[in-house]
Write an enzyme that holds these catalytic residues in place. Structure first.
Site, PDB file in Angstrom:
ATOM      1  N   HIS A  14      81.659  -1.476  35.142  1.00  0.00           N
ATOM      2  CA  HIS A  14      81.279  -1.692  36.540  1.00  0.00           C
ATOM      3  C   HIS A  14      79.773  -1.883  36.664  1.00  0.00           C
ATOM      4  CE1 HIS A  14      84.833   0.609  38.553  1.00  0.00           C
ATOM      5  NE2 HIS A  14      85.244  -0.155  37.559  1.00  0.00           N
TER       6      HIS A  14
ATOM      7  N   ARG B 159      98.003  -3.700  37.898  1.00  0.00           N
ATOM      8  CA  ARG B 159      97.027  -2.639  37.610  1.00  0.00           C
ATOM      9  C   ARG B 159      97.586  -1.234  37.594  1.00  0.00           C
ATOM     10  NH1 ARG B 159      92.197  -2.612  37.405  1.00  0.00           N
ATOM     11  NH2 ARG B 159      91.589  -1.154  39.041  1.00  0.00           N
TER      12      ARG B 159
ATOM     13  N   GLU C  13      96.646  -0.916  41.691  1.00  0.00           N
ATOM     14  CA  GLU C  13      96.175   0.434  41.337  1.00  0.00           C
ATOM     15  C   GLU C  13      96.799   1.494  42.242  1.00  0.00           C
ATOM     16  OE1 GLU C  13      91.889  -0.231  41.852  1.00  0.00           O
ATOM     17  OE2 GLU C  13      91.969   1.047  43.616  1.00  0.00           O
TER      18      GLU C  13
ATOM     19  N   TRP D  41      90.202   0.557  51.993  1.00  0.00           N
ATOM     20  CA  TRP D  41      89.065   0.660  51.095  1.00  0.00           C
ATOM     21  C   TRP D  41      89.493   0.151  49.737  1.00  0.00           C
ATOM     22  CZ3 TRP D  41      91.006   3.286  47.189  1.00  0.00           C
ATOM     23  CH2 TRP D  41      92.029   4.207  47.461  1.00  0.00           C
TER      24      TRP D  41
ATOM     25  N   TYR E 167      81.403   1.005  49.918  1.00  0.00           N
ATOM     26  CA  TYR E 167      82.235   1.684  48.928  1.00  0.00           C
ATOM     27  C   TYR E 167      82.178   0.927  47.613  1.00  0.00           C
ATOM     28  CZ  TYR E 167      86.264   3.743  46.660  1.00  0.00           C
ATOM     29  OH  TYR E 167      87.079   4.383  45.762  1.00  0.00           O
TER      30      TYR E 167
ATOM     31  N   ARG F 141      82.693  -6.066  35.968  1.00  0.00           N
ATOM     32  CA  ARG F 141      83.013  -6.161  37.387  1.00  0.00           C
ATOM     33  C   ARG F 141      81.703  -6.061  38.152  1.00  0.00           C
ATOM     34  NH1 ARG F 141      86.260  -1.696  41.087  1.00  0.00           N
ATOM     35  NH2 ARG F 141      84.189  -1.089  41.768  1.00  0.00           N
TER      36      ARG F 141
ATOM     37  N   ASP G 172      86.162  -6.649  42.916  1.00  0.00           N
ATOM     38  CA  ASP G 172      87.173  -5.865  43.634  1.00  0.00           C
ATOM     39  C   ASP G 172      86.940  -5.980  45.141  1.00  0.00           C
ATOM     40  OD1 ASP G 172      89.024  -4.008  44.474  1.00  0.00           O
ATOM     41  OD2 ASP G 172      88.386  -2.420  43.100  1.00  0.00           O
TER      42      ASP G 172
ATOM     43  N   HIS H  51      94.341   0.241  35.832  1.00  0.00           N
ATOM     44  CA  HIS H  51      93.348   1.005  36.577  1.00  0.00           C
ATOM     45  C   HIS H  51      92.727   2.061  35.653  1.00  0.00           C
ATOM     46  CE1 HIS H  51      92.755   3.759  40.376  1.00  0.00           C
ATOM     47  NE2 HIS H  51      91.657   3.104  40.095  1.00  0.00           N
TER      48      HIS H  51
ATOM     49  N   GLU I  41      90.260  -8.750  42.655  1.00  0.00           N
ATOM     50  CA  GLU I  41      91.182  -7.603  42.716  1.00  0.00           C
ATOM     51  C   GLU I  41      91.470  -7.166  44.146  1.00  0.00           C
ATOM     52  OE1 GLU I  41      89.728  -4.419  40.292  1.00  0.00           O
ATOM     53  OE2 GLU I  41      90.691  -2.905  41.534  1.00  0.00           O
TER      54      GLU I  41
ATOM     55  N   GLU J  15      90.391  -1.426  32.587  1.00  0.00           N
ATOM     56  CA  GLU J  15      89.196  -0.959  33.293  1.00  0.00           C
ATOM     57  C   GLU J  15      88.602   0.249  32.566  1.00  0.00           C
ATOM     58  OE1 GLU J  15      89.931   0.378  37.303  1.00  0.00           O
ATOM     59  OE2 GLU J  15      87.798   0.395  37.808  1.00  0.00           O
TER      60      GLU J  15
ATOM     61  N   HIS K  13      88.873  -4.339  47.319  1.00  0.00           N
ATOM     62  CA  HIS K  13      89.338  -3.072  47.903  1.00  0.00           C
ATOM     63  C   HIS K  13      90.247  -3.252  49.111  1.00  0.00           C
ATOM     64  CE1 HIS K  13      87.053  -0.569  45.198  1.00  0.00           C
ATOM     65  NE2 HIS K  13      85.991  -1.284  45.421  1.00  0.00           N
TER      66      HIS K  13
ATOM     67  N   ASN L  75      93.595  11.406  43.856  1.00  0.00           N
ATOM     68  CA  ASN L  75      92.300  11.548  44.517  1.00  0.00           C
ATOM     69  C   ASN L  75      92.421  11.970  45.980  1.00  0.00           C
ATOM     70  OD1 ASN L  75      89.664  11.330  43.745  1.00  0.00           O
ATOM     71  ND2 ASN L  75      89.646   9.105  43.610  1.00  0.00           N
TER      72      ASN L  75
HETATM   73  C1  CS2 Z   1      88.602   1.208  42.355  1.00  0.00           C
HETATM   74  C2  CS2 Z   1      88.683   2.710  42.302  1.00  0.00           C
HETATM   75  O1  CS2 Z   1      88.458   1.283  40.021  1.00  0.00           O
HETATM   76  C3  CS2 Z   1      88.789   0.614  40.977  1.00  0.00           C
HETATM   77  O2  CS2 Z   1      89.189  -0.529  40.895  1.00  0.00           O
HETATM   78  O3  CS2 Z   1      89.372   0.562  43.278  1.00  0.00           O
HETATM   79  O4  CS2 Z   1      87.388   3.170  42.487  1.00  0.00           O
HETATM   80  C4  CS2 Z   1      89.572   3.368  43.340  1.00  0.00           C
HETATM   81  O5  CS2 Z   1      89.082   3.131  44.609  1.00  0.00           O
HETATM   82  C5  CS2 Z   1      89.719   4.834  43.066  1.00  0.00           C
HETATM   83  O6  CS2 Z   1      90.193   4.983  41.770  1.00  0.00           O
HETATM   84  C6  CS2 Z   1      90.618   5.486  44.085  1.00  0.00           C
HETATM   85  O7  CS2 Z   1      91.132   6.672  43.652  1.00  0.00           O
HETATM   86 MG    MG Z   2      90.138  -1.311  42.538  1.00  0.00          MG
END
Ligand code: CS2
Ligand code: MG
Length: 411
Positions: free
Chosen positions: A131, A292, A271, A411, A168, A156, A219, A321, A245, A348, A221, A46
């Site tokens: 989510h 993850r 992740e 993030w 975010y 989640r 999460d 992830h 998470e 996920e 982050h 990403n």
């Molecule tokens: C997040 C994702 O899915 C998750 O748990 O943390 O949105 C993550 O931020 C993105 O996959 C980043 O590429």
């Molecule tokens: Mg995450």
């Protein structure tokens, strides 16, 4: 000549990478063989897509032409050790794409789904979490209800934070959120103080409305310090989360000792890991409960199976992830993996857009809160090249997050 049972050795004849953007960017790899069988890999990183595409095209593909695609272990070691510059997200996403494509080829050649090559079925169906998001508590609750209606057994929950403009991980409009945004990075604001005040109230309300059955996840982050994460975990204990998470950045693995000393809320991390070495201390000290790392970012199925087997010794289970930047190729690889390993925890699921699904037709499916990899030989995913070509790469980034005083946070 080396033989696979009764068959002659197959050879890799060609491989190529393209970046396609059916709603979001994906870096896809196709490896072709002299028997007409091909395999697909995903090396989407990403916001840094073109770097991996060049790594593969300019440095990896020339080295694999002519090799036997059945040699998944040797080719992985060749690309990992042979690079001299080990690990790192670009290298490992590139190696991961090759490895997954080779497992796809092996499955197709042997006429069996990849899960059979990883140990066979340990379960029918893979528990997934969806989510639920909302701009505030009430909207998040509505989204939890919507997920329950869709059949999810695990959700989640994230919501906007009173006092902060945008957060975010929260959908801006209807229809789910997409982490990457086209153009240059946008900036969101962050306050751990306001967040910590809000999240326990959110989960108290979710439990009150939905009762005890539903698995709940959250999460962070990577935005908290270890002691802040300890406080949050402790305050969430009455709502018995499935996991909390990425509570804190994991470069300092020892930080998780502090979290563990303060809370019994289970912890999921990884992740952003690209090697077992990123989580080695976390696992062997039993500071986490779920790992993850996914096949694309973690260097493929070959190292992921080893990581899972290592984690199993320490009661750590998988929680791969599965955000939208993990293409349908990675989703399929993950589902075969989840089906086969014994210490599976949860997977996920962030559904891809209709455009993405059309570019990558696949045999995996969702029903009653579980996903199924399907029983096609290989991964059971294909690529519509003509359609993919209609969606050229478009610059996109993950957003940047700043604290209210202007300094950057994770993030
Ligand atoms: C997040 C994702 O899915 C998750 O748990 O943390 O949105 C993550 O931020 C993105 O996959 C980043 O590429
Ligand atoms: Mg995450």
């Amino acid at each position: 000549m080396v033989q696979h049972g009764a068959r002659d050795t197959m050879k890799i004849t060609n491989a190529y990478v393209n970046v396609t953007s059916p709603g979001r960017n994906f870096v896809r790899l196709k490896i072709e063989t002299d028997e007409g069988i091909y395999g697909l890999g995903d090396s989407t990183l990403n916001g840094r897509e073109l770097a991996v595409a060049s790594y593969l095209t300019d440095h990896v593909i020339p080295c694999i032409i002519g090799r036997d695609p059945f040699q998944t272990e040797d080719i992985w070691q060749y690309l990992y050790r042979g690079a001299y510059w080990r690990r790192g997200p670009v290298t490992m996403a590139a190696i991961g794409a090759v490895d997954v494509a080779l497992w796809d080829i092996k499955g197709k050649a042997l006429q069996t789904p990849v899960y059979n090559l990883l140990g066979g079925k340990s379960r029918e169906g893979v528990l997934v979490y969806g989510h639920a998001t909302g701009k505030d508590k009430d909207h998040a609750l509505e989204d939890v209800a919507r997920h329950k209606e869709m059949g999810y057994k695990a959700v989640r929950v994230q919501s906007g934070i009173p006092g902060l403009e945008a957060t975010y991980g929260i959908a801006k409009g209807a229809g789910g959120y997409e982490p990457a945004e086209r153009g240059l990075p946008s900036e969101y604001e962050w306050s751990s103080e306001l967040y910590l005040r809000h999240v326990p109230k959110l989960f108290a309300r979710v439990r009150e409305v939905f009762g005890d059955e539903l698995h709940l996840l959250h999460d962070c982050h990577h935005r908290l310090t270890p002691i802040e994460a300890g406080r949050l975990g402790k305050e969430l204990e009455p709502f018995h989360l499935f996991w909390m998470e990425d509570p804190t950045p994991a470069e300092l693995q020892e930080g998780f000792r502090i979290i563990r000393e303060h809370t019994t809320t289970p912890i999921a991390v990884g992740e952003v890991f690209n090697s077992i070495w990123d989580g080695h201390d976390l696992i062997r000290n039993q500071w986490i409960d779920y790992l993850r790392m996914a096949p694309s970012h973690g260097g493929g199925l070959t190292p992921l199976k080893k990581a899972a087997d290592f984690a199993e010794l320490y009661h750590v289970r998988s929680g791969l992830h599965g955000a939208t930047d993990l293409s349908p190729v990675t989703m399929a690889a993950s589902l075969h993996f989840d089906t086969a390993i014994h210490n599976f925890g949860i997977q996920e699921r962030m559904p891809h857009s209709a455009e993405t699904d059309a570019v990558f037709p696949h045999h995996y499916s969702f029903k009653d809160g579980k996903m199924f990899p399907g029983d096609e030989p290989g991964l059971g995913v294909d690529l519509d090249e003509a359609l993919a070509a209609k969606y050229p790469y478009q610059r996109a980034y993950l957003p940047i997050n700043r604290k209210l005083d202007g300094t950057l946070t994770d993030w």
